[in-house]
Design an enzyme around this catalytic site. Structure first.
Site, short mmCIF file in Angstrom:
data_model
loop_
_atom_site.label_atom_id
_atom_site.label_comp_id
_atom_site.label_asym_id
_atom_site.label_seq_id
_atom_site.Cartn_x
_atom_site.Cartn_y
_atom_site.Cartn_z
N ASN A 1 5.25 -30.41 50.87
CA ASN A 1 5.14 -32.13 49.89
C ASN A 1 6.83 -31.59 48.88
O ASN A 1 7.01 -32.75 48.78
CB ASN A 1 4.09 -31.28 49.05
CG ASN A 1 2.70 -31.97 49.22
OD1 ASN A 1 2.79 -33.13 48.69
ND2 ASN A 1 1.56 -31.01 49.93
N ILE B 1 2.26 -36.41 34.11
CA ILE B 1 3.62 -36.69 33.53
C ILE B 1 3.94 -37.53 33.52
O ILE B 1 4.80 -38.64 33.30
CB ILE B 1 5.04 -35.27 33.58
CG1 ILE B 1 4.53 -34.26 32.98
CG2 ILE B 1 6.51 -36.11 32.74
CD1 ILE B 1 5.42 -33.04 33.41
N PHE C 1 8.25 -37.71 40.76
CA PHE C 1 7.01 -36.84 40.53
C PHE C 1 6.37 -35.69 40.63
O PHE C 1 5.46 -35.28 40.70
CB PHE C 1 6.15 -37.23 38.85
CG PHE C 1 7.50 -37.98 37.89
CD1 PHE C 1 7.43 -36.97 36.43
CD2 PHE C 1 7.47 -39.24 37.20
CE1 PHE C 1 8.33 -37.70 35.19
CE2 PHE C 1 8.50 -39.52 36.69
CZ PHE C 1 9.09 -38.74 35.74
N ASN D 1 8.02 -25.70 29.19
CA ASN D 1 6.26 -26.13 29.82
C ASN D 1 5.70 -27.47 29.09
O ASN D 1 5.78 -27.92 27.52
CB ASN D 1 5.51 -25.45 29.08
CG ASN D 1 5.83 -23.62 29.79
OD1 ASN D 1 6.66 -23.32 29.82
ND2 ASN D 1 4.11 -23.36 30.09
N TYR E 1 7.25 -22.26 44.72
CA TYR E 1 7.60 -23.46 43.55
C TYR E 1 8.88 -23.45 43.48
O TYR E 1 9.04 -24.53 42.89
CB TYR E 1 6.48 -23.57 42.75
CG TYR E 1 6.68 -24.41 41.97
CD1 TYR E 1 6.46 -25.35 41.86
CD2 TYR E 1 6.71 -24.17 40.53
CE1 TYR E 1 6.79 -26.85 41.04
CE2 TYR E 1 7.13 -25.46 39.02
CZ TYR E 1 7.21 -26.96 39.26
OH TYR E 1 7.31 -27.52 38.90
N1 UDP Z 1 -2.16 -18.08 30.49
C1 UDP Z 1 -2.57 -17.44 30.12
N2 UDP Z 1 -4.49 -17.89 30.35
C2 UDP Z 1 -4.76 -19.10 31.18
C3 UDP Z 1 -3.48 -19.65 31.17
C4 UDP Z 1 -2.34 -19.38 30.60
O1 UDP Z 1 -2.50 -16.31 29.48
O2 UDP Z 1 -5.57 -19.08 31.33
C5 UDP Z 1 -1.02 -17.88 30.05
C6 UDP Z 1 0.23 -18.01 31.07
O3 UDP Z 1 -0.25 -16.72 31.69
C7 UDP Z 1 1.37 -18.29 30.70
C8 UDP Z 1 1.34 -19.41 29.19
O4 UDP Z 1 -0.47 -19.06 29.41
O5 UDP Z 1 2.12 -17.30 29.88
C9 UDP Z 1 1.18 -20.52 30.12
O6 UDP Z 1 0.99 -20.63 31.51
P1 UDP Z 1 0.83 -22.16 32.15
O7 UDP Z 1 0.02 -22.00 33.08
O8 UDP Z 1 0.52 -23.24 30.88
O9 UDP Z 1 2.03 -22.28 32.43
P2 UDP Z 1 3.17 -21.97 33.06
O10 UDP Z 1 3.89 -21.06 32.44
O11 UDP Z 1 2.98 -21.37 34.13
O12 UDP Z 1 4.38 -23.34 33.27
#
Ligand code: UDP
Length: 332
Positions: free
Chosen positions: A90, A11, A71, A168, A139
Site C-alpha cells: 500500500n 485526516i 493521505f 500525533n 510503517y
Molecule cells: N496508548 C495507550 N493505550 C491505548 C492506545 C495508546 O496507552 O489504548 C498510548 C501509546 O502507547 C502511545 C500513546 O498512547 O504512547 C499514543 O498512542 P496512539 O496509538 O494514539 O498514537 P501513536 O503514538 O502510536 O501514533
C-alpha cells in the site's frame, strides 16, 4: 482541481472540507478499505486502488488535476510489524504507482503525508528535521522510502513535493461535520473518549476496557509523552504547502515537521478527558506496546518560518473537546 487520495479517511476527510472552505475544487480517490464514503461530503468520489495502475491511469486521463495530496496510507505501527507486506504494497508500491501516473500525465506537484515515525527513537527532543531518520518499524520505513523516492524524483525529473511529518493527529472538525473514525480504533484519545461515552450511557467504571501501555518509561509519571496536533491545524499546513507548490516557490522535495512542540503523557491525556467529559474514566495498566518511544515532541520551526504555519489549537483541553463533541454524534 485538487486530487485528495485517501479523502475518505480521518485526516483526508478534514482536508477535503478545508480545501472546499478555501474555494478549491476537490476530487477524492479512495479504496474505502479504511475510510467511509459518507466522510467525503459533497466532493466527487472515485473508488479505486493505488495498487492498480490502470485505476490511476483512468483517473488522470479523465480529470484535469493540478496538484495531488496523498493521505491513503496504512498507519498502524503494530499492524505494520505483523503484516509488513500489506504496508509495503500500500504505502510503497501504491505510492510509487502514483508517481508513475503523475509523471505520465504531466502532474508534478504533490503534498505527501509523512510521519515522525521516520525518526525512530529520538536522540533528543524536540525533534527537528535535521534529526537522523532511523525508523524502528515497517510503517516508518515505508514513509521514509517514499520521502527518499520524492527527493530522487525532484533531482531527476524536477517533481515538486512537500512531505509533512505529522506528530500525533487528534481532534475533529469544529462544525462536527467529520471526525476521527477508525475501524479498528487503536489511538489513545478516541479510545479514552469511547470509554467516557460508555460511562455516560450507564456503563460500570469497573468494566473498563481502556488500557495504558507502560508506566515504566523515563518520563515524569512513567507513561509515554506525545505531541498532539489538531487535525484542523494539520489541514491549514497542507493548504499553505499547496499554495507554495502552486505559486512555484517550492524547491524540489521539501520536508517539514507538523507539531505543537508540547508533550502530554498518556495519564495527562486521560485526566484531561475526565475533565472534559465529567466521567470517572478508569483504565488497566498494561506492559509497554512494541515500538513505542518514551517521548516524541516535534520542533516545527521550519514550517513556521517557511510555510508561515502556526498551529491555532495548542490547548489539550480544546483538542479533546472537539474530539468529544464528534464522538457523541459519530455515525455507528
Ligand atoms: N496508548 C495507550 N493505550 C491505548 C492506545 C495508546 O496507552 O489504548 C498510548 C501509546 O502507547 C502511545 C500513546 O498512547 O504512547 C499514543 O498512542 P496512539 O496509538 O494514539 O498514537 P501513536 O503514538 O502510536 O501514533
Amino acid at each position: 482541481m485538487i486530487l485528495v487520495i485517501g479523502g475518505a479517511g480521518y485526516i483526508g476527510s478534514h482536508m477535503v472540507l478545508a480545501l472546499q472552505d478555501a474555494g478549491h475544487e476537490v476530487l477524492v480517490f479512495d479504496n474505502l478499505s479504511r475510510g467511509f464514503s459518507d466522510a467525503v461530503g459533497s466532493a466527487p468520489l472515485v473508488v479505486g486502488d493505488l495498487r492498480n495502475a490502470s485505476h490511476l491511469d483512468t483517473l488522470f486521463a479523465t480529470y484535469r488535476i493540478r496538484l495531488v495530496m496523498h493521505f491513503a496510507a496504512l498507519a498502524y505501527v503494530g499492524e505494520s510489524v505483523t503484516a509488513p507486506e500489506l504496508y509495503y504494497q500500500n504505502n510503497v508500491v501504491g505510492a510509487l504507482n502514483l508517481l508513475v501516473a503523475m509523471r505520465r500525465h504531466g502532474v508534478d506537484k504533490l503534498v505527501f503525508s509523512s510521519t515522525c515515525a521516520t525518526y525512530g527513537e529520538p536522540d533528543a527532543v524536540p525533534i527537528s528535521e535535521a534529526h537522523p531518520q532511523r525508523p524502528i518499524n515497517p510503517y516508518g520505513r515505508t514513509k521514509l522510502m517514499m520521502e527518499q523516492a520524492l527527493a530522487d524524483y525532484a533531482t531527476a525529473y524536477g517533481n515538486q513535493s512537500i512531505s509533512l511529518r505529522y506528530f500525533n493527529a487528534a481532534g475533529a472538525d469544529a462544525l462536527g461535520r467529520v471526525g476521527e473514525r477508525h475501524d479498528p480504533e487503536t489511538h489513545l484519545i478516541p479510545l479514552v473518549l469511547a470509554e467516557a461515552l460508555r460511562l455516560q450511557n450507564g456503563g460500570n467504571p469497573a468494566d473498563t476496557a481502556l488500557q495504558v501501555f507502560g508506566n515504566d518509561f523515563d518520563t515524569a509519571d512513567g507513561s509515554c509523552v506525545r505531541d498532539y496536533i489538531h487535525v484542523t491545524d494539520l489541514c491549514q499546513a497542507h493548504l499553505l504547502a499547496a499554495q507554495r507548490l502552486l505559486s512555484g516557490q517550492s524547491q524540489g522535495a521539501e520536508f517539514y515537521n507538523l507539531a505543537n512542540g508540547a508533550g502530554f503523557s498518556v495519564i495527562e491525556v486521560i485526566e484531561t478527558c475526565r475533565q472534559v467529559t465529567g466521567q470517572p474514566i478508569h483504565f488497566k495498566m498494561k506492559p509497554r506496546r512494541a515500538g513505542d518511544p518514551a517521548v516524541l515532541i516535534g520542533d516545527a520551526s521550519r514550517a513556521h518560518a517557511v510555510l508561515g504555519w502556526k498551529p491555532a489549537i495548542g490547548d489539550m483541553h480544546d483538542i479533546i473537546q472537539s474530539a468529544w463533541a464528534w464522538m457523541q454524534r459519530m455515525p455507528t
